[in-house]
Design a protein around this motif. Structure first.
Motif, mmCIF file in Angstrom:
data_model
loop_
_atom_site.group_PDB
_atom_site.id
_atom_site.type_symbol
_atom_site.label_atom_id
_atom_site.label_comp_id
_atom_site.label_asym_id
_atom_site.label_seq_id
_atom_site.Cartn_x
_atom_site.Cartn_y
_atom_site.Cartn_z
ATOM 1 N N ASN A 123 0.821 -1.202 0.000
ATOM 2 C CA ASN A 123 0.000 0.000 0.000
ATOM 3 C C ASN A 123 0.857 1.255 0.000
ATOM 4 O OD1 ASN A 123 0.227 1.099 2.979
ATOM 5 N ND2 ASN A 123 -0.104 -1.121 3.180
ATOM 6 N N GLY A 138 -4.483 0.361 -1.345
ATOM 7 C CA GLY A 138 -3.805 -0.911 -1.550
ATOM 8 C C GLY A 138 -4.251 -1.953 -0.548
ATOM 9 N N ARG A 139 -3.350 -2.879 -0.241
ATOM 10 C CA ARG A 139 -3.607 -3.924 0.759
ATOM 11 C C ARG A 139 -2.988 -3.486 2.077
ATOM 12 N NH1 ARG A 139 -3.080 -10.157 -0.694
ATOM 13 N NH2 ARG A 139 -4.931 -9.418 -1.836
ATOM 14 N N ASP A 181 -8.093 -5.076 1.183
ATOM 15 C CA ASP A 181 -7.802 -4.372 -0.064
ATOM 16 C C ASP A 181 -8.804 -3.237 -0.236
ATOM 17 O OD1 ASP A 181 -5.841 -6.218 -0.532
ATOM 18 O OD2 ASP A 181 -6.976 -7.378 -2.004
ATOM 19 N N THR A 202 -9.168 -10.061 2.491
ATOM 20 C CA THR A 202 -8.556 -11.259 1.918
ATOM 21 C C THR A 202 -9.087 -12.481 2.659
ATOM 22 O OG1 THR A 202 -6.656 -11.148 3.417
ATOM 23 C CG2 THR A 202 -6.471 -9.988 1.315
ATOM 24 N N MET A 213 -8.214 -12.011 -2.560
ATOM 25 C CA MET A 213 -9.257 -11.086 -2.124
ATOM 26 C C MET A 213 -10.627 -11.745 -2.265
ATOM 27 S SD MET A 213 -10.153 -7.286 -3.633
ATOM 28 C CE MET A 213 -10.986 -7.955 -5.075
#
Length: 268
Positions: A123, A138-139, A181, A202, A213
């Motif tokens: 991220n 982002g993640r 995410d 996730t 995801m």
């Protein structure tokens, strides 16, 4: 017709004493982290009926985490990989139902040495697009109730140990864990701060395909936090609202009716 319930709440933490504010770094820096963690679980589950599964077993789990973080005035960037390896998961610890967590890990992986390498985080956090506001994309990790630090060590300790992640979190006690995410926005004009987010989680948890995801699950929400004093807060209050929507295709209902289903239809 699907039914939805909007979860709202109020959180209040208080303590005595003082704490220091954390300063924003003025120069860019890069940090690397490598952490290895192992756990042995030994189970003696409730005695199953005659012909039931194995209720006494032990298994080993290891989790290797590696990350890099770049911190600059305009942005922060984080990327992390995680490798999980099990050994000795029980193949016969079911009947009736899973007899401990080993049975659940095995059921998801279908093998006693469940393992996976997956993207834990990736991220970027933008810090100068809007005054006093950060945008993270982002993640990323997320823990409800832990959106804003108070600057008071006692308040922060109580929040971390007893409040954070009670509603939304990373499934931290599971070996594979979980991430989110999406996008998160934080603003902090003064004594109060606000957070808004929209995520797809996730899989993680007990699932060996932990990095995938779940597009059928959506979580959106927001929280507003206020401290009693800017320099040395003794009370921190928070109001929040979260919306959970699950539309995954399933073959079982989330109850004990035993009836079949073709899709989840859950809104909270």
């Amino acid at each position: 017709m699907p039914r939805a319930l909007l979860a709202t709440g109020l959180m209040l933490l208080w303590t005595t004493g003082t704490g220091a504010q954390t300063a924003t770094p003025s120069t860019a820096s890069t940090s690397w982290t490598l952490r290895d963690w192992s756990r042995v679980e030994m189970w003696r589950f409730f005695e199953p009926p005659a012909g039931g599964g194995n209720n006494e077993y032990a298994f080993l789990a290891n989790r290797l985490f590696g990350s890099v973080q770049r911190t600059a005035r305009a942005y922060d960037f984080t990327a992390a990989l995680q490798y999980v390896q099990f050994g000795g998961l029980p193949v016969d610890a079911v009947g009736p139902g899973p007899l401990g967590t080993g049975a659940v890990y095995y059921a998801h992986a279908g093998r006693s040495d469940s393992h996976q390498v997956y993207l834990r985080y990736a991220n970027v956090r933008l810090k100068r697009l809007v005054p006093r506001t950060t945008i993270q994309i982002g993640r990323m990790p997320y823990a409800s109730g832990g959106e804003a630090a108070s600057g008071n060590p006692k308040i922060d300790a109580v929040r971390t140990q007893h409040v954070a992640a009670r509603l939304i979190g990373e499934f931290g006690w599971s070996i594979y864990q979980r991430a989110y995410d999406g996008v998160r926005i934080d603003t902090a004009p003064g004594r109060w701060s606000a957070t808004g987010f929209a995520f797809h989680p996730t899989q993680g948890g007990f699932e060996d395909a932990a990095g995938l995801m779940m597009p059928g699950v959506s979580v959106v929400g927001g929280a507003a936090t206020i401290n009693s004093a800017a320099a040395a807060p003794a009370i921190q209050s928070q109001v929040f609202a979260y919306r959970y929507r699950d539309t995954r295709a399933v073959t079982q209902r989330p109850d004990n009716s035993g009836r079949s289903a073709t899709a989840a239809d859950v809104g909270i």
